[in-house]
Design an enzyme around this catalytic site. Structure first.
Site, PDB file in Angstrom:
ATOM      1  N   LEU A 170       7.442   2.972  -1.684  1.00  0.00           N
ATOM      2  CA  LEU A 170       7.332   1.518  -1.708  1.00  0.00           C
ATOM      3  C   LEU A 170       7.810   0.824  -0.444  1.00  0.00           C
ATOM      4  O   LEU A 170       7.673  -0.391  -0.329  1.00  0.00           O
ATOM      5  CB  LEU A 170       8.117   0.966  -2.909  1.00  0.00           C
ATOM      6  CG  LEU A 170       7.647   1.475  -4.277  1.00  0.00           C
ATOM      7  CD1 LEU A 170       8.433   0.783  -5.385  1.00  0.00           C
ATOM      8  CD2 LEU A 170       6.154   1.257  -4.459  1.00  0.00           C
ATOM      9  N   HIS A 188      -3.533   4.893  -2.629  1.00  0.00           N
ATOM     10  CA  HIS A 188      -3.434   3.517  -3.107  1.00  0.00           C
ATOM     11  C   HIS A 188      -4.206   3.395  -4.419  1.00  0.00           C
ATOM     12  O   HIS A 188      -5.329   3.903  -4.523  1.00  0.00           O
ATOM     13  CB  HIS A 188      -4.011   2.552  -2.064  1.00  0.00           C
ATOM     14  CG  HIS A 188      -3.847   1.106  -2.437  1.00  0.00           C
ATOM     15  ND1 HIS A 188      -2.634   0.457  -2.334  1.00  0.00           N
ATOM     16  CD2 HIS A 188      -4.730   0.203  -2.943  1.00  0.00           C
ATOM     17  CE1 HIS A 188      -2.787  -0.796  -2.738  1.00  0.00           C
ATOM     18  NE2 HIS A 188      -4.039  -0.969  -3.108  1.00  0.00           N
ATOM     19  N   ASP A 208      -1.923  -0.559   4.105  1.00  0.00           N
ATOM     20  CA  ASP A 208      -3.208  -0.172   3.505  1.00  0.00           C
ATOM     21  C   ASP A 208      -4.387  -0.384   4.452  1.00  0.00           C
ATOM     22  O   ASP A 208      -5.492  -0.732   4.025  1.00  0.00           O
ATOM     23  CB  ASP A 208      -3.454  -0.969   2.204  1.00  0.00           C
ATOM     24  CG  ASP A 208      -2.336  -0.761   1.200  1.00  0.00           C
ATOM     25  OD1 ASP A 208      -1.829   0.362   1.106  1.00  0.00           O
ATOM     26  OD2 ASP A 208      -1.978  -1.731   0.495  1.00  0.00           O
TER      27      ASP A 208
END
Length: 204
Positions: free
Chosen positions: A97, A116, A157
């Site tokens: 995280l 993801h 991401d």
């Protein structure tokens, strides 16, 4: 054989699946992985000393170290040295995280892989993790979701996509039902994609 470090923050279901696949030649369903010589998990790095992934790692005979959020920033050189001493070739983010420090991203450029729980580029970015992703997907009334396995760069991401798998969202599915479907995809595909990527890198 290549050496892997897993970075994880939570219960460690993806982490232990990867450990079993590479170190003990077992898939999530107990069948032989056939990949025991491709790579070996050497260490689990965690940011939460109460995370169950540390128990899973200990039970599997895997070394682990905790670097909290502040410690990760102030001790990145020590972490980098630790990874070098273990001969780490690849870093795998399995429910991690925290943002990976830029110094590690540069050191392991194109050798850090993340999973993801959505179909990037949708539902990615800062704050989009775990149940937050599934809640956003359901709220948007999407008809499908899935997993994205990608390389990690300096932006959340954003790295090159290596693989995606999809699942259908049925009428009546909520975040919990979607999370279960995503978990199944993660268990099925993540270790295989890692193995394929390492093999391709070795052959290039």
């Amino acid at each position: 054989m290549k050496n892997i470090a897993i970075f994880a923050s939570g219960s460690g279901t993806n982490a232990i699946n990867i450990i079993n696949f590479f170190n003990y030649n077992r898939k999530y369903d107990g069948s032989p992985s056939g990949e025991s010589q491709t790579a070996c998990v050497k260490i689990v790095i965690c940011n939460n000393r109460n995370a169950y992934v540390l128990t899973r790692a200990a039970n599997a005979g895997i070394e682990s170290t905790v670097y909290g959020k502040e410690e990760l920033t102030t001790s990145v050189s020590r972490l980098s040295e630790q990874l070098s001493e273990l001969g780490i070739d690849y870093i795998i983010l399995a429910g991690y995280l925290l943002k990976v420090p830029d110094a590690l991203i540069e050191k392991y450029r194109d050798r850090i892989i993340n999973i993801h729980p959505a179909l990037l580029p949708k539902y990615g970015g800062k704050g989009m993790y775990g149940h937050h992703v599934h809640e956003a997907v359901i709220a948007a009334k999407e008809k499908e979701s899935g997993i994205t396995i990608h390389l990690v760069d300096e932006r959340y991401d954003n790295g090159r996509i290596l693989f995606q798998a999809r699942c259908t969202i049925e009428p009546g599915d909520g975040p919990e039902e979607l999370a279960s479907k995503i978990h199944t995809l993660e268990q099925m595909y993540f270790p295989n994609v890692i193995a394929s990527f390492i093999k391709n890198c070795d052959n290039s």
